[in-house]
Design a protein around this motif. Sequence first.
Motif, PDB file in Angstrom:
ATOM      1  N   LEU B 189     -12.301  12.154  17.115  1.00  0.00           N
ATOM      2  CA  LEU B 189     -12.255  10.889  16.381  1.00  0.00           C
ATOM      3  C   LEU B 189     -10.843  10.646  15.877  1.00  0.00           C
ATOM      4  CD1 LEU B 189     -15.405  10.534  14.142  1.00  0.00           C
ATOM      5  CD2 LEU B 189     -14.861   9.416  16.267  1.00  0.00           C
ATOM      6  N   TYR B 190     -10.439   9.391  15.963  1.00  0.00           N
ATOM      7  CA  TYR B 190      -9.146   9.015  15.413  1.00  0.00           C
ATOM      8  C   TYR B 190      -9.219   9.170  13.889  1.00  0.00           C
ATOM      9  CZ  TYR B 190      -4.735   6.480  15.511  1.00  0.00           C
ATOM     10  OH  TYR B 190      -3.417   6.142  15.410  1.00  0.00           O
ATOM     11  N   PRO B 191      -8.116   9.632  13.245  1.00  0.00           N
ATOM     12  CA  PRO B 191      -8.193   9.907  11.798  1.00  0.00           C
ATOM     13  C   PRO B 191      -8.653   8.727  10.952  1.00  0.00           C
ATOM     14  CG  PRO B 191      -6.045  10.532  12.677  1.00  0.00           C
ATOM     15  CD  PRO B 191      -6.853  10.045  13.823  1.00  0.00           C
ATOM     16  N   LEU B 192      -8.470   7.497  11.447  1.00  0.00           N
ATOM     17  CA  LEU B 192      -8.915   6.342  10.663  1.00  0.00           C
ATOM     18  C   LEU B 192     -10.435   6.298  10.564  1.00  0.00           C
ATOM     19  CD1 LEU B 192      -6.509   3.528  11.832  1.00  0.00           C
ATOM     20  CD2 LEU B 192      -6.655   4.549   9.575  1.00  0.00           C
ATOM     21  N   TRP B 193     -11.123   6.959  11.479  1.00  0.00           N
ATOM     22  CA  TRP B 193     -12.589   6.961  11.443  1.00  0.00           C
ATOM     23  C   TRP B 193     -13.148   8.283  10.932  1.00  0.00           C
ATOM     24  CZ3 TRP B 193     -10.124   3.824  14.902  1.00  0.00           C
ATOM     25  CH2 TRP B 193     -10.585   2.507  15.002  1.00  0.00           C
ATOM     26  N   ARG B 252     -14.571   2.654   1.922  1.00  0.00           N
ATOM     27  CA  ARG B 252     -13.849   3.043   3.125  1.00  0.00           C
ATOM     28  C   ARG B 252     -12.350   3.184   2.856  1.00  0.00           C
ATOM     29  NH1 ARG B 252     -14.780   1.280   9.315  1.00  0.00           N
ATOM     30  NH2 ARG B 252     -13.386   2.843  10.123  1.00  0.00           N
ATOM     31  N   PHE B 253     -11.793   2.178   2.118  1.00  0.00           N
ATOM     32  CA  PHE B 253     -10.351   2.243   1.893  1.00  0.00           C
ATOM     33  C   PHE B 253      -9.997   3.293   0.856  1.00  0.00           C
ATOM     34  CE2 PHE B 253     -10.318  -1.681   4.269  1.00  0.00           C
ATOM     35  CZ  PHE B 253      -9.152  -1.538   5.011  1.00  0.00           C
ATOM     36  N   SER B 254     -10.870   3.481  -0.158  1.00  0.00           N
ATOM     37  CA  SER B 254     -10.515   4.534  -1.116  1.00  0.00           C
ATOM     38  C   SER B 254     -10.624   5.908  -0.469  1.00  0.00           C
ATOM     39  CB  SER B 254     -11.377   4.446  -2.380  1.00  0.00           C
ATOM     40  OG  SER B 254     -12.652   4.010  -2.082  1.00  0.00           O
ATOM     41  N   ASP B 255     -11.538   6.042   0.522  1.00  0.00           N
ATOM     42  CA  ASP B 255     -11.608   7.310   1.246  1.00  0.00           C
ATOM     43  C   ASP B 255     -10.325   7.551   2.030  1.00  0.00           C
ATOM     44  OD1 ASP B 255     -12.782   9.573   2.718  1.00  0.00           O
ATOM     45  OD2 ASP B 255     -12.784   8.168   4.389  1.00  0.00           O
ATOM     46  N   LEU B 256      -9.826   6.491   2.680  1.00  0.00           N
ATOM     47  CA  LEU B 256      -8.572   6.621   3.419  1.00  0.00           C
ATOM     48  C   LEU B 256      -7.441   7.017   2.479  1.00  0.00           C
ATOM     49  CD1 LEU B 256      -8.627   3.590   5.873  1.00  0.00           C
ATOM     50  CD2 LEU B 256      -8.700   5.999   6.460  1.00  0.00           C
ATOM     51  N   ALA B 257      -7.442   6.384   1.291  1.00  0.00           N
ATOM     52  CA  ALA B 257      -6.386   6.693   0.312  1.00  0.00           C
ATOM     53  C   ALA B 257      -6.518   8.132  -0.154  1.00  0.00           C
ATOM     54  CB  ALA B 257      -6.484   5.724  -0.868  1.00  0.00           C
ATOM     55  N   ALA B 258      -7.760   8.576  -0.405  1.00  0.00           N
ATOM     56  CA  ALA B 258      -7.962   9.923  -0.912  1.00  0.00           C
ATOM     57  C   ALA B 258      -7.556  10.967   0.118  1.00  0.00           C
ATOM     58  CB  ALA B 258      -9.431  10.116  -1.302  1.00  0.00           C
ATOM     59  N   ARG B 259      -7.755  10.648   1.394  1.00  0.00           N
ATOM     60  CA  ARG B 259      -7.379  11.605   2.422  1.00  0.00           C
ATOM     61  C   ARG B 259      -5.914  11.474   2.822  1.00  0.00           C
ATOM     62  NH1 ARG B 259      -9.548  10.832   7.212  1.00  0.00           N
ATOM     63  NH2 ARG B 259     -10.455   8.813   6.746  1.00  0.00           N
ATOM     64  N   GLY B 260      -5.209  10.503   2.192  1.00  0.00           N
ATOM     65  CA  GLY B 260      -3.784  10.347   2.507  1.00  0.00           C
ATOM     66  C   GLY B 260      -3.545   9.796   3.895  1.00  0.00           C
ATOM     67  N   GLN B 261      -4.470   8.956   4.357  1.00  0.00           N
ATOM     68  CA  GLN B 261      -4.330   8.412   5.711  1.00  0.00           C
ATOM     69  C   GLN B 261      -3.828   6.975   5.698  1.00  0.00           C
ATOM     70  OE1 GLN B 261      -4.571  10.022   8.376  1.00  0.00           O
ATOM     71  NE2 GLN B 261      -5.872  11.792   8.035  1.00  0.00           N
ATOM     72  N   LEU B 262      -3.386   6.490   4.530  1.00  0.00           N
ATOM     73  CA  LEU B 262      -3.008   5.068   4.448  1.00  0.00           C
ATOM     74  C   LEU B 262      -1.848   4.751   5.380  1.00  0.00           C
ATOM     75  CD1 LEU B 262      -3.442   4.247   0.674  1.00  0.00           C
ATOM     76  CD2 LEU B 262      -4.826   3.469   2.575  1.00  0.00           C
ATOM     77  N   HIS B 263      -0.988   5.741   5.623  1.00  0.00           N
ATOM     78  CA  HIS B 263       0.155   5.463   6.495  1.00  0.00           C
ATOM     79  C   HIS B 263      -0.292   5.169   7.927  1.00  0.00           C
ATOM     80  CE1 HIS B 263      -0.627   9.785   6.863  1.00  0.00           C
ATOM     81  NE2 HIS B 263      -0.257   9.625   8.108  1.00  0.00           N
ATOM     82  N   ASP B 264      -1.537   5.601   8.262  1.00  0.00           N
ATOM     83  CA  ASP B 264      -2.041   5.337   9.606  1.00  0.00           C
ATOM     84  C   ASP B 264      -2.425   3.871   9.800  1.00  0.00           C
ATOM     85  OD1 ASP B 264      -1.730   7.656  10.910  1.00  0.00           O
ATOM     86  OD2 ASP B 264      -3.679   8.488  10.342  1.00  0.00           O
ATOM     87  N   LEU B 265      -2.496   3.113   8.685  1.00  0.00           N
ATOM     88  CA  LEU B 265      -2.968   1.731   8.795  1.00  0.00           C
ATOM     89  C   LEU B 265      -1.958   0.828   9.466  1.00  0.00           C
ATOM     90  CD1 LEU B 265      -4.713   1.318   5.366  1.00  0.00           C
ATOM     91  CD2 LEU B 265      -5.752   1.528   7.586  1.00  0.00           C
ATOM     92  N   VAL B 266      -0.716   1.270   9.502  1.00  0.00           N
ATOM     93  CA  VAL B 266       0.270   0.506  10.255  1.00  0.00           C
ATOM     94  C   VAL B 266       0.678   1.347  11.451  1.00  0.00           C
ATOM     95  CG1 VAL B 266       1.197  -0.973   8.466  1.00  0.00           C
ATOM     96  CG2 VAL B 266       1.991   1.370   8.641  1.00  0.00           C
ATOM     97  N   VAL B 272      -5.248   1.557  15.933  1.00  0.00           N
ATOM     98  CA  VAL B 272      -4.961   0.906  14.657  1.00  0.00           C
ATOM     99  C   VAL B 272      -5.361  -0.561  14.714  1.00  0.00           C
ATOM    100  CG1 VAL B 272      -3.156   0.328  13.021  1.00  0.00           C
ATOM    101  CG2 VAL B 272      -3.102   2.527  14.198  1.00  0.00           C
ATOM    102  N   LYS B 273      -5.027  -1.201  15.834  1.00  0.00           N
ATOM    103  CA  LYS B 273      -5.408  -2.608  15.987  1.00  0.00           C
ATOM    104  C   LYS B 273      -6.927  -2.743  15.995  1.00  0.00           C
ATOM    105  CE  LYS B 273      -1.253  -3.515  18.590  1.00  0.00           C
ATOM    106  NZ  LYS B 273      -0.750  -3.163  19.910  1.00  0.00           N
ATOM    107  N   MET B 274      -7.570  -1.796  16.699  1.00  0.00           N
ATOM    108  CA  MET B 274      -9.030  -1.814  16.754  1.00  0.00           C
ATOM    109  C   MET B 274      -9.614  -1.650  15.363  1.00  0.00           C
ATOM    110  SD  MET B 274     -11.770  -2.018  18.455  1.00  0.00           S
ATOM    111  CE  MET B 274     -11.981  -1.538  20.148  1.00  0.00           C
ATOM    112  N   PHE B 275      -8.982  -0.781  14.552  1.00  0.00           N
ATOM    113  CA  PHE B 275      -9.463  -0.573  13.191  1.00  0.00           C
ATOM    114  C   PHE B 275      -9.422  -1.880  12.408  1.00  0.00           C
ATOM    115  CE2 PHE B 275      -8.531   0.268   8.726  1.00  0.00           C
ATOM    116  CZ  PHE B 275      -9.579   1.095   8.379  1.00  0.00           C
TER     117      PHE B 275
END
Lengths: 255, 696
Positions: B189-193, B252-266, B272-275
Amino acid sequence: MKTAILTDTTKCIGCHLCVEACKEVNHLPNDMPRRWDMRDGLSADNWTAVIRRDDDKFVRKQCRHCLEPACVASCPVAALHKTNLGPVVYDKTRCIGCRYCMMACPYGIPRYQWDSTVPYIQKCVLCYDTRLKHGREPACTEICPTKATIFGDRDKLLGEAHQRIRQNPGKYIHRVWGEHELGGTSVLYISDVDLSFLTYGARFGEKPLPVATRPAMEAVPFTFLGVAMAMAGLRWIIGRRDKVQREEGSQEPEE
Amino acid sequence: MDRVRRLKLLLWMPVGLGFAVTVDRFFFGLGAATHLSDATPWGLWIGFDVMSGVALAAGGFVLTATVYIFRLERFHSIVRPAVLTAFLGYVAVVAGLLFDLGLPWHIWHLIIYWNPHSPLFEVGWCVMLYLTVLTLEFFPVPAEDVSSLARVRRFLVKMRIPLVILGIALSTLHQSSLGSLFLIMPYRLYPLWYSPILPVLFFISAIALGLMMAIFESHFTAYFYRRKPETAVLASLASAARWVLILYLVVRFSDLAARGQLHDLVGSAWQVKMFWFEIVVAGLLPVVLFSISKFNRRPGWQWGTAAVGVGGIVLDRVNVGGLIDLSRGAALYLPSWQEIVTSLAIVAGAVLVFLFIIEHFRVWEERPVDPKADPKRLPELNPVGETWLGAPVIAARIKYSLAFVLAAALAFSFLANPKVEATGIVPVPAHRARGDVGKLPGISSRVSFNSSLTPSPSPASGRGGTAKRWVRAKRQKATAIPAGVLYLDGDLTGWGVTFYHQREVERNGGEKSCAICHHMNMPHDQNSGCYECHRDMYQPTDAFRHNWHASRSGANLACIQCHEAGYPRTSAQVKPCTDCHKDMIPPGATIQVSSENLVDASGEIRRLITPGSVVKINTYTAVSYVDAMHELCVGCHAQVAEREKKPEVAQCAECHKGKLNYSDTVNLLYQRTAVAGRRVVMPPPPASPGGAAMKP
C-alpha cells in the motif's frame, strides 16, 4: 532444535544443481515460462531459483521460513503452519485458494498453479516430509558442490556466519540477512552484495509483520460486545426518553 | 414500466456474457480467465467485487440502526429496501468470492479449520453470520404472503431487535476488518493509504457510504418506477452523511499528520494525484453539495451527489484493494475482459434480483403496478421487427432471453481459444568460438569453416541484448587471443573458456584426433564448429533442417526422395542422411548416425560421450551447446584425471578460470556424471539415520 539454511552467495557458482535436486525430490515438472511469472526464476514448478544478477553474482532464492511468518498468520484456514523443526509447511487439503498468503509474504515466495482447474499454493517446504522428518538434510544443501548453501542448527549457523564475516571482513557486507529483520528467518544469507532486492521494500524494521494486525485482531471480541451493548443501551435510553416525552406531551394539555 | 423494461434488457446482456465466462473460469482455471499473476494475486474480483460489495451493503446496518436503535421512525419506509440491498450486496460478494477462490468448493473449511489470527478468517465468519442475520431480517417480507410461514414470521418479527443489534455488531467488525486485511502488507500500500487505523477509516467511510447508498437506491427505484422521490426524508439522511464525511476527512488527515506523512501530499507520483481525486470525490464534493440546501432539496442533485460520494468511497476501496499498487512488480496488472464482464454480471444479476423482489413482494408500502401487465391485453406490434410478440409482459421475457443468449454466444465466440498464454522459452543462440586455430602441425590443409550456413554474428543481428553483449565480449577478448587458441563463449557474455586447440591436437595425435571432437560435419564441410549444430546455449536444437530440404529455394527435394513411398512420412521411415551426404561423418568419429534405436531406457538420447566409445543416435537432435561442451570436455578430462591421478584436471577450475572464483569448487564430476535425462540423482540415504537429534 531450530533448523536453518545458511547461503553464502560468494561461494555460489551458479551450477543450478540445487534447483535440479529440488525438482527431483519434490517431483516437480519441468518449468516453462508463463505469463504470470515474476521473472525471478521461482514458479509453481520451481521452488528454488538461482538468480544471476547483472553484476555476475549468484543469489539463491527460496522460501525464507520466517520465525514469525506473515503467511501463517494470514491463512484463514491454517493451511500453512510453522513446524517445530523450522520449516513452514503447507497442507493442501485445507487450502481454499484465497491467495492471502501470496499477498502477505514480504519476500513474494508463494506461487500459484494458475493454469490448473484445481490449483494449489506451491512453495519450498524445506523437504520437510520427504527428508527432514527422516533425519536427512534438504536436497538443495546436500547436493551443493561448493557448500555455498549449508543446513544445520540456526544458532550454530548464525555463529558460523558471523565467524566468516569476522575472518574475511573485506569480502562480506557486515550483516547476516535473516538474523533480525521482520523477526528473523530460518534461511540466512551472507553476501558481498546488498540483498535488499529479495524483499518487497527495505523500509520494514525488525518487527514481525503479524504484529501489525495483532491489535486489530485482539480488539475484535471487545468491539463486538461493546457495540452490541452500546446499541442495546442506546435503544433503551432513547426509547425511555421518547416515552417520557410522550407522557409529558400527553400530560401538558391537561395542565 | 417502460424504463424498468429497458433497464432489465440492458442488465440481461452482462449476465449472458458472465454466463459464458463462468464456464471458462471453472473449466480452464484462473490463469485462462484472468490476468492475475504471482506478482498480483488479488485483482479486480477482490478489489471491486468483494471490497466494494461489502461497503455498498453498508446501508443495511446504518438504516436498521437509525430506525430500530435511534428510533427515528420517519425513515421506516426506506429500511426494507436498504436491508434488501444489503442482503443482495452480500450475496453478490459471496458470488464474487466463489469466482475468485481457487478452490471455491472448499469455502466451508472456514467453519472447521480455525485461525483466529487471520483477518480473513474474521471477514469470512462475519460474512457468513451477517448473511444469515440479513436473511432472517428480510425473511418476514417474502413470508407475508405465505400463510403456512406465519408462525416463523411472527417469531422472526419478535426477534427483530436482537437480530438488528447482532447485525450492527457484525457489520462493525466486518467493515473494519476489510481494512485490517491490509495491515499485514505495508509494502503493498502506498503510505497515503496504509495506516494502523485503516480499520477505523473503513468503518467511518462505510457509515457515510451506507447513508449515501440509501439515497442513491431510493432515487434509482423512484426514477425507474416513476414514483415520487422521498426527497424530504432523504435530505436529512444527506445531512447526516455530510457530518460523517466531515468526521472521515478529519480523522484521515489527522492520521496522516500523526504519522508524519503530510509531506507525501505534494508530489508528482500518480498515487498522490489519485489520493487528491479520491478525497475530492469521496469527501469534499459530497460535503459541499449536501451543505447547499438549494441543491439538497432537488431530487436530481441529491441523486447525483449521492452517486458521486458512493463512487468516491468505492474508489477508495478499489485503491486499497490493488489499484494504487498496479505498477509494482514485474508486469502491469490490467484486468482481463473476462474479469470485468464477471464483475458486471454479478452487479447486473444482483440488480435484477432486486427488481424482481421489489415487484413481487411488499418491500414498499405498495407494490409497483404495471398498467400494461394485464395478461388479457392484446399483443403489441414490435416497431423494430414488425412482429407480434404477445402481451408486453410476455414480449419482455422474449427480449430478455434473446439478450441473454446473444450475449452468451458473443462471449463464447471470444472464448474459443482457451490456450493459456506462455511467454515461450527465450532462445540463446550459440555463436562461433573466437580466435584462430592457426597452423596445425601434421595437418596439411587448413581447417575450413563453412560459415555460409550459419552467419557469424554481427552487432546488428539478433536482439538488442545479444548485440550489446557481443560488443562487450569483443572489446574484452578480441585483442588477447593468440593463434592456436580458441575462446569458447557461445552466448557472448565474456564468461567463456579458453580452449588450447593446437595443444590438444598435438597431444592427441595430429590429424587422426580431429574425429574425437568433430564427430559430425555439415555437408561439404570438414571439421564443422560445434555451434553449427548445437545452435542454442541451453535447449536442444535440430541439426536437420526439414523445411530447408523441402523448400524450392533450399534443397528442392520431393517427399519421396527421402521418405519411402507407401509408408507414413515420419522420422522413422526415412533414409539416413549419410546416403546422400557421404562426408557428414568423418572416419573414426565417436558418433555414428544410423536408424538403429539406441536411445536409453528413459527415452532420452544417450548422453555423455566418452572418446573411443561409439554412440549411435537415430535422431538429428543436437543437445544444447553447454551440454555438448561439458560432456565432450569433461568426459575426456575425467579419463585423464583417473589415468594420471591428477584430480584437478577434472575440476571446474581447470577450464573456467578468471572471472569466477572456482577455487572452492570440489569435484563437480560426481554430480555431472549422475545427470541422466536432466534429473539429478540424489546420493543414497545413510545406512543408519544419524539425524535422530533433528526430530522435534
